[in-house]
Design a protein around this motif. Structure first.
Motif, PDB file in Angstrom:
ATOM      1  N   UNK A  90      -9.996   2.505   1.330  1.00 26.33           N
ATOM      2  CA  UNK A  90      -9.843   3.598   0.381  1.00 26.33           C
ATOM      3  C   UNK A  90      -8.392   4.049   0.403  1.00 26.33           C
ATOM      4  N   UNK A  91      -7.762   4.006  -0.779  1.00 20.67           N
ATOM      5  CA  UNK A  91      -6.372   4.443  -0.919  1.00 20.67           C
ATOM      6  C   UNK A  91      -6.381   5.719  -1.752  1.00 20.67           C
ATOM      7  N   UNK A  92      -5.991   6.865  -1.146  1.00 17.00           N
ATOM      8  CA  UNK A  92      -6.015   8.135  -1.871  1.00 17.00           C
ATOM      9  C   UNK A  92      -4.836   8.266  -2.839  1.00 17.00           C
ATOM     10  N   UNK A  93      -5.007   9.141  -3.810  1.00 17.61           N
ATOM     11  CA  UNK A  93      -3.915   9.428  -4.751  1.00 17.61           C
ATOM     12  C   UNK A  93      -2.724   9.974  -3.988  1.00 17.61           C
ATOM     13  N   UNK A  94      -1.541   9.583  -4.424  1.00 11.95           N
ATOM     14  CA  UNK A  94      -0.311  10.096  -3.828  1.00 11.95           C
ATOM     15  C   UNK A  94       0.114   9.397  -2.557  1.00 11.95           C
ATOM     16  N   UNK A  95      -0.642   8.411  -2.118  1.00 17.39           N
ATOM     17  CA  UNK A  95      -0.286   7.703  -0.886  1.00 17.39           C
ATOM     18  C   UNK A  95       0.971   6.865  -1.114  1.00 17.39           C
ATOM     19  N   UNK A  99       2.205   4.882   3.898  1.00 17.31           N
ATOM     20  CA  UNK A  99       0.863   5.400   4.214  1.00 17.31           C
ATOM     21  C   UNK A  99      -0.189   4.314   3.956  1.00 17.31           C
ATOM     22  N   UNK A 100      -0.065   3.622   2.826  1.00 19.80           N
ATOM     23  CA  UNK A 100      -1.007   2.542   2.499  1.00 19.80           C
ATOM     24  C   UNK A 100      -0.911   1.442   3.557  1.00 19.80           C
ATOM     25  N   UNK A 137       4.649   3.226  -6.274  1.00 14.06           N
ATOM     26  CA  UNK A 137       4.184   3.820  -7.525  1.00 14.06           C
ATOM     27  C   UNK A 137       3.402   2.860  -8.408  1.00 14.06           C
ATOM     28  N   UNK A 138       3.318   1.602  -8.032  1.00 16.45           N
ATOM     29  CA  UNK A 138       2.596   0.602  -8.821  1.00 16.45           C
ATOM     30  C   UNK A 138       1.290   0.143  -8.153  1.00 16.45           C
ATOM     31  N   UNK A 139       0.944   0.758  -7.024  1.00 18.62           N
ATOM     32  CA  UNK A 139      -0.283   0.401  -6.324  1.00 18.62           C
ATOM     33  C   UNK A 139      -1.332   1.460  -6.627  1.00 18.62           C
ATOM     34  N   UNK A 158      -4.162  -7.103  -5.888  1.00 16.31           N
ATOM     35  CA  UNK A 158      -5.370  -6.427  -6.364  1.00 16.31           C
ATOM     36  C   UNK A 158      -5.070  -4.968  -6.731  1.00 16.31           C
ATOM     37  N   UNK A 159      -4.240  -4.325  -5.920  1.00 17.28           N
ATOM     38  CA  UNK A 159      -3.891  -2.925  -6.201  1.00 17.28           C
ATOM     39  C   UNK A 159      -3.014  -2.820  -7.448  1.00 17.28           C
ATOM     40  N   UNK A 160      -2.121  -3.778  -7.634  1.00 18.11           N
ATOM     41  CA  UNK A 160      -1.274  -3.780  -8.824  1.00 18.11           C
ATOM     42  C   UNK A 160      -2.111  -4.074 -10.069  1.00 18.11           C
ATOM     43  N   UNK A 161      -3.088  -4.953  -9.948  1.00 12.67           N
ATOM     44  CA  UNK A 161      -4.000  -5.232 -11.072  1.00 12.67           C
ATOM     45  C   UNK A 161      -4.765  -3.967 -11.447  1.00 12.67           C
ATOM     46  N   UNK A 162      -5.134  -3.168 -10.456  1.00  8.48           N
ATOM     47  CA  UNK A 162      -5.795  -1.885 -10.726  1.00  8.48           C
ATOM     48  C   UNK A 162      -4.873  -0.941 -11.486  1.00  8.48           C
ATOM     49  N   UNK A 163      -3.601  -0.937 -11.103  1.00 11.03           N
ATOM     50  CA  UNK A 163      -2.605  -0.122 -11.809  1.00 11.03           C
ATOM     51  C   UNK A 163      -2.487  -0.564 -13.266  1.00 11.03           C
ATOM     52  N   UNK A 164      -2.382  -1.875 -13.482  1.00 11.34           N
ATOM     53  CA  UNK A 164      -2.238  -2.402 -14.849  1.00 11.34           C
ATOM     54  C   UNK A 164      -3.452  -2.052 -15.707  1.00 11.34           C
TER      55      UNK A 164
END
Length: 174
Positions: A90-95, A99-100, A137-139, A158-164
């Motif tokens: 789980x990656x929280x907002x603003x991390x 932190x990630x 900022x892109x994760x 995977x995190x960047x794909x979520x951003x896109x």
């Protein structure tokens, strides 16, 4: 005797016991580690049951946590299930990337410094299609599922794909 070894729970006092299955390890090595840590009574019985059930090649890489009172049958069933070895992140907002990285290390066993280095690499950012100096900022903050010790590039991808996907949805409504 066989029924006892396979189905009778193994009990111990104390905390959960963690057994790590590493890339390329076979049922023999896993069975020995399970026996050494006291999770099962017999490595030979584990291997035979795995072979009999046809799952000796299905044991996934990962860190498995067992509580007292689990049987050999339950251990094998858990380790050979389709979701075995899958860990939630789980990656929280603003991390921040740092932190990630800490979350990735504690949850997935991935070196946080290596993860951060990939995220801060301009060259790696370009391989993802990002022209910025880093991926900060892109994760995308969300819940993800990965296997234990997955390569950092896969996590970042995977995190960047979520951003896109989120960006596309936001800009589609404009």
């Amino acid at each position: 005797m066989i029924v006892y070894v396979v189905f009778t729970p193994v009990r111990w006092k104390g905390p959960k016991r963690v057994v790590e299955v590493r890339q390329g390890e076979g049922a023999r090595a896993v069975a020995l580690r399970l026996q050494e840590t006291g999770v099962i009574r017999s490595a030979a019985a584990f291997r035979r049951l795995a072979r009999f059930k046809g799952v000796d090649k299905e044991i996934k890489v990962g860190a498995y946590s067992f509580t007292s009172g689990v049987s050999l049958y339950d251990v094998l069933k858990h380790m050979a299930s389709p979701k075995a070895g899958v860990v939630s992140l789980f990656v929280p907002e603003g991390a921040t990337v740092k932190k990630i990285g800490g979350l990735v290390q504690s949850s997935l066993g991935v070196d946080s410094a290596l993860f951060v280095a990939y995220c801060r690499s301009r060259e790696f950012a370009r391989t993802q299609g990002v022209s910025a100096a880093s991926l900060e900022g892109y994760l995308f903050p969300s819940s993800y599922e990965f296997y234990w010790k997955v390569p950092p590039e896969e996590i970042i991808g995977k995190m960047y794909a979520g951003f896109l996907a989120a960006w596309k949805e936001v800009t589609a409504n404009v």
